[in-house]
Design an enzyme around this catalytic site. Sequence first.
Site, PDB file in Angstrom:
ATOM      1  N   ILE A 301      -4.658   0.000  -6.188  1.00  0.00           N
ATOM      2  CA  ILE A 301      -5.152   1.325  -5.392  1.00  0.00           C
ATOM      3  C   ILE A 301      -4.124   2.487  -4.712  1.00  0.00           C
ATOM      4  CG2 ILE A 301      -7.151  -0.288  -4.135  1.00  0.00           C
ATOM      5  CD1 ILE A 301      -5.307  -0.844  -1.972  1.00  0.00           C
ATOM      6  N   GLY A 304       2.793   2.905  -1.872  1.00  0.00           N
ATOM      7  CA  GLY A 304       3.012   2.718  -1.324  1.00  0.00           C
ATOM      8  C   GLY A 304       4.853   2.814  -0.832  1.00  0.00           C
ATOM      9  N   PHE A 306       8.195   1.409  -1.372  1.00  0.00           N
ATOM     10  CA  PHE A 306       9.071   0.999  -1.963  1.00  0.00           C
ATOM     11  C   PHE A 306       8.306   0.129  -3.443  1.00  0.00           C
ATOM     12  CE2 PHE A 306      11.806   0.869   1.337  1.00  0.00           C
ATOM     13  CZ  PHE A 306      12.864   2.165   1.197  1.00  0.00           C
ATOM     14  N   VAL A 309       0.810  -0.855  -4.571  1.00  0.00           N
ATOM     15  CA  VAL A 309      -0.136  -1.842  -3.404  1.00  0.00           C
ATOM     16  C   VAL A 309      -1.483  -2.076  -4.832  1.00  0.00           C
ATOM     17  CG1 VAL A 309      -1.609  -1.510  -1.354  1.00  0.00           C
ATOM     18  CG2 VAL A 309       0.374  -0.495  -1.762  1.00  0.00           C
ATOM     19  N   LYS A 323       1.110  -5.505  -1.605  1.00  0.00           N
ATOM     20  CA  LYS A 323       2.021  -4.812  -1.682  1.00  0.00           C
ATOM     21  C   LYS A 323       3.088  -5.412  -2.914  1.00  0.00           C
ATOM     22  CE  LYS A 323       5.559  -2.363   1.239  1.00  0.00           C
ATOM     23  NZ  LYS A 323       5.806  -2.174   1.980  1.00  0.00           N
ATOM     24  N   ASP A 426       9.440   6.187   9.386  1.00  0.00           N
ATOM     25  CA  ASP A 426       8.680   6.992   7.669  1.00  0.00           C
ATOM     26  C   ASP A 426       7.492   6.840   8.167  1.00  0.00           C
ATOM     27  OD1 ASP A 426       8.534   8.389   5.728  1.00  0.00           O
ATOM     28  OD2 ASP A 426       8.264   5.882   4.637  1.00  0.00           O
TER      29      ASP A 426
END
Length: 625
Positions: A301, A304, A306, A309, A323, A426
């Site tokens: 999907i 992300g 690092f 996902v 993840k 972030d």
Amino acid sequence: MPNSILFLLLSFLYLTNCVAQSPSQTCPLDFSHVLTIPWNTTDCQKSDKSADSKNSCCQSLLTLIGIPLAHRLKQTSNFRLPNLATSISCLNNLQTKLSSLSLSSNLTSLCFDPNQFVINNETCAGIQTTQDWVSRLGPSTALDSACSSGLTDLTRCDACVAAGFRVQKQLITLDGNSSHGVYCYHFVVTYAAGIVNKKGPESDDALSCLFSLSLRSPLNSKKKRHTVALALGITGAIFGALVIAGLICLYFRFGKAVKGGEVGWEDQGSRPKWRPNTGSIWFKIEELEKATNNFSQKNFIGRGGFGFVYKGVLPDGSVIAVKKVIESEFQGDAEFRNEVEIISNLKHRNLVPLRGCSMVDDDSESQRYLVYDYMSNGNLDDHLFPRGETTKMPLSWPQRKSIILDVAKGLAYLHYGVKPAIYHRDIKGTNILLDVDMRARVADFGLAKQSREGESHLTTRVAGTHGYLAPEYALYGQLTEKSDVYSFGVVILEIMCGRKALDLSTSGSPNTFLITDWAWSLVKAGKTEEALEQSLLREEGSGLSNPKGIMERFLQVGILCAHVLVALRPTILDALKMLEGDIEVPPIPDRPVPLAHPSYRMDGNGFTISPALSGLQIHSGDMLR
């Protein structure tokens, strides 16, 4: 013949008299610091290759001139040089020092007009000496209490810079000509460094805060510091070697017992086990493979921080997002454990909850997985900026308002709801997920950093995303809660303007590259409606228009949060109060340059704004405080 001799004698006497009456060309400034201070010469080495490098180089050189000017102010009470000949002589001396560093032989002529360092009555409120300063401003100013010492501390530096802008405003009022603001600011810097600061113009206080000079390494003013550092380094190395040797022994003794198994897992059947001390569930890798159909492309999907996902379904029917962490420059075992430890203890409705995790070690690599609740409406960035052929209805004003408030509440919890405080580092659209009810949840704490109370972090490794990074963090690794506030401000502007943080497709003025500069320039020009997403200005199906006043307030809060100066940004709690209308939004301040900003350069007519201010690369002057 006698007449010829007499003529030559008279000519000689005349020329001697002219030379005696001509202004001295001896420079009173000492530029020895150019060779002793570890200033960053990188931009000056490539100043002929790009305008940005040239502007940054000129900024550094302006600071190198400002240091001896501050020394001279303390010694002679004079702010600037007496005449053009002296200024030319000083620039030649500076160029000699620069050339000895193997830098270009025309840097000073490239950067400066010698007239800019010559004093005159029209520079700033008619000030030429410290006596003039006192007569205009009184025996003390806000600088005296704020800038005297301790400026290596970010909070105290903030206070000093804020005081500097207050004094600058006083000077501009006295002068009556706002175009002299830059000169007045240079006077403020010179006075603060030469007269007010107890440690002097070449101290850490002045270089790091007042002049914001980019350095290759921290300054060490005493040889003793080098000795202590060396001793500590040797001791640490010996201790580290002993520890490593011990770990190697332990590995060979016990390593085979755990090799190939999930870390922290005890074989107790297929049920997940709660890992002690964290409260998070540790899954077996087989469970995650089954849930995600062996991490198939169909279940993929997105990507992300690092990792990749995948959507998955557990045996109990609950939908999850897994993840799969991939190795990168920033992520390792330590950061994975850090993410697990932090997230597992965070409980707030505006944060994405961690369901569990898994970690597998084998001969080739370590595999790490984080398991979250699945957010059915994806991330904010996909709704604001749909990709490809994807068509989504523009977010309505109520949805945008709700998302902004949700993110603010999530950040307020991180900053004030847990001890020690947590800085996300972030905040951006892809890290804001939307649940089935379109309520926002802050996600991806892979970069989160815990803080001791009252501390700002100094780090040599900056993590985050270009366009959202606070300038002081991106440039100097100075991390505080206001770093998250800056990123939050950028997100508000994206939501309210329907425009990316960095718009590389825009042609024309460099002011349009960064959303922060673009939105500020429109609002300050009284063109707020042009900054708002056009769909927000159209009437909804009900026939009722959106509340323009509230939307403008949200836009103003975004601009305030994303101010380049730390001291002028609100805390996240104050920002939330402004958004909810509990406190007034202060007037939008100018985006004034910090002490000695690289965006100002001289052309034939005077100071002008350089495109570097709004370019894609942020330089030392763009940030401070």
